[in-house]
Design a protein around this motif. Structure first.
Motif, mmCIF file in Angstrom:
data_model
loop_
_atom_site.group_PDB
_atom_site.id
_atom_site.type_symbol
_atom_site.label_atom_id
_atom_site.label_comp_id
_atom_site.label_asym_id
_atom_site.label_seq_id
_atom_site.Cartn_x
_atom_site.Cartn_y
_atom_site.Cartn_z
ATOM 1 N N GLN A 1 -24.241 -49.731 7.574
ATOM 2 C CA GLN A 1 -23.876 -50.543 8.365
ATOM 3 C C GLN A 1 -24.264 -50.338 9.819
ATOM 4 N N GLU B 1 -23.809 -55.957 10.524
ATOM 5 C CA GLU B 1 -24.404 -56.326 9.402
ATOM 6 C C GLU B 1 -24.618 -55.029 8.484
ATOM 7 N N THR B 2 -24.483 -55.230 7.204
ATOM 8 C CA THR B 2 -24.521 -54.013 6.284
ATOM 9 C C THR B 2 -26.000 -54.224 5.502
ATOM 10 N N TYR C 1 -23.186 -43.630 0.675
ATOM 11 C CA TYR C 1 -23.396 -44.014 -0.639
ATOM 12 C C TYR C 1 -22.105 -44.341 -1.334
ATOM 13 N N THR D 1 -25.665 -46.285 -4.732
ATOM 14 C CA THR D 1 -26.644 -47.158 -3.684
ATOM 15 C C THR D 1 -26.126 -46.857 -2.421
ATOM 16 N N ARG D 2 -27.379 -46.864 -1.690
ATOM 17 C CA ARG D 2 -27.095 -46.549 -0.158
ATOM 18 C C ARG D 2 -26.944 -47.846 0.677
ATOM 19 N N TYR D 3 -25.882 -47.533 1.661
ATOM 20 C CA TYR D 3 -25.311 -48.696 2.446
ATOM 21 C C TYR D 3 -25.804 -48.338 3.875
ATOM 22 N N ILE E 1 -28.165 -53.103 2.190
ATOM 23 C CA ILE E 1 -27.820 -52.637 0.954
ATOM 24 C C ILE E 1 -29.189 -51.942 0.321
ATOM 25 N N GLN F 1 -23.614 -44.695 7.899
ATOM 26 C CA GLN F 1 -24.537 -44.692 6.433
ATOM 27 C C GLN F 1 -23.949 -43.845 5.362
ATOM 28 N N THR G 1 -22.389 -47.371 -7.947
ATOM 29 C CA THR G 1 -22.755 -48.608 -8.512
ATOM 30 C C THR G 1 -22.793 -48.845 -9.854
ATOM 31 N N VAL H 1 -32.078 -47.017 1.451
ATOM 32 C CA VAL H 1 -32.538 -48.125 2.586
ATOM 33 C C VAL H 1 -33.638 -47.288 3.334
#
Length: 200
Positions: free
Chosen positions: A146, A161-162, A128, A142-144, A164, A126, A131, A182
């Motif tokens: 994976q 997968e990731t 940021y 933005t938080r990601y 967003i 996890q 963006t 997320v």
């Protein structure tokens, strides 16, 4: 004299009704409260067991596991453990992993109970990313998340997968950054979906 007795009788019945109401449930914990307390006690007990298990003891070794990407189904039966990167660790110190609380929310039949039993590892990374910017020159992040699912025996990544996060929220003039997220429940839902547990 009769009027006084009527008032006394009325007062007596009101007090008795009030006492019955209190003792019948209002003054004692509800069944829902008892159930919530029981669930919390069970969860705390499971956390204590987990933290003393070899699963947690091997988190560093699990973090180092890599695999070739070969999308496919999970082994049957799947016995899963979940780890995630520890975001409290400063970037210069390198990435550190800890066990994820999402493991505790898996259905009982999916949870690996020991290192020997665990055949599927889920790694969550996890972070940021910047963006955009705001009109006051604040930064939008933005938080990601994976999600990497590994078949431990085969040494392959069977799903990756990731996710967003949402668009960063608006900020006030005095703030310097805004964040998009997320939701945690969506991460769990995505993991469960891979193992065939559809959202109810």
């Amino acid at each position: 004299m009769t009027r006084i007795n009527k008032h006394q009788t009325k007062f007596f019945f009101i007090m008795m009704s009030l006492l019955l109401f209190i003792f019948s449930g209002c003054g004692s914990p509800s069944k829902e409260s008892d159930s919530a307390l029981d669930s919390e006690a069970i969860r705390e007990s499971r956390i204590s067991e987990l933290e003393n298990s070899d699963l947690v003891g091997n988190v560093d070794a699990y973090a180092a596991i890599e695999g070739m990407l070969a999308e496919g189904p999970a082994p049957t039966p799947a016995k899963v453990f979940i780890i995630e990167n520890d975001e409290s660790v400063e970037g210069d110190a390198g990435e550190k992993y800890v066990y994820s609380r999402h493991y505790l929310d898996l259905p009982e039949e999916l949870q690996a109970k020991s290192d020997a039993e665990m055949n599927v590892l889920v790694k969550l990374r996890q972070y940021y990313m910047e963006t955009g910017t705001y009109s006051n020159e604040g930064i939008a992040y933005t938080r990601y998340v994976q999600i990497t699912i590994l078949d431990r025996a085969a040494g392959t990544i069977i799903h990756q997968e990731t996710m967003i996060g949402s668009a960063p929220f608006s900020i006030s003039e005095g703030e310097s950054a805004g964040y998009g997220y997320v939701p945690e429940y969506q991460v769990l839902e995505k993991i469960l979906e891979f193992f065939g547990y559809a959202e109810e």
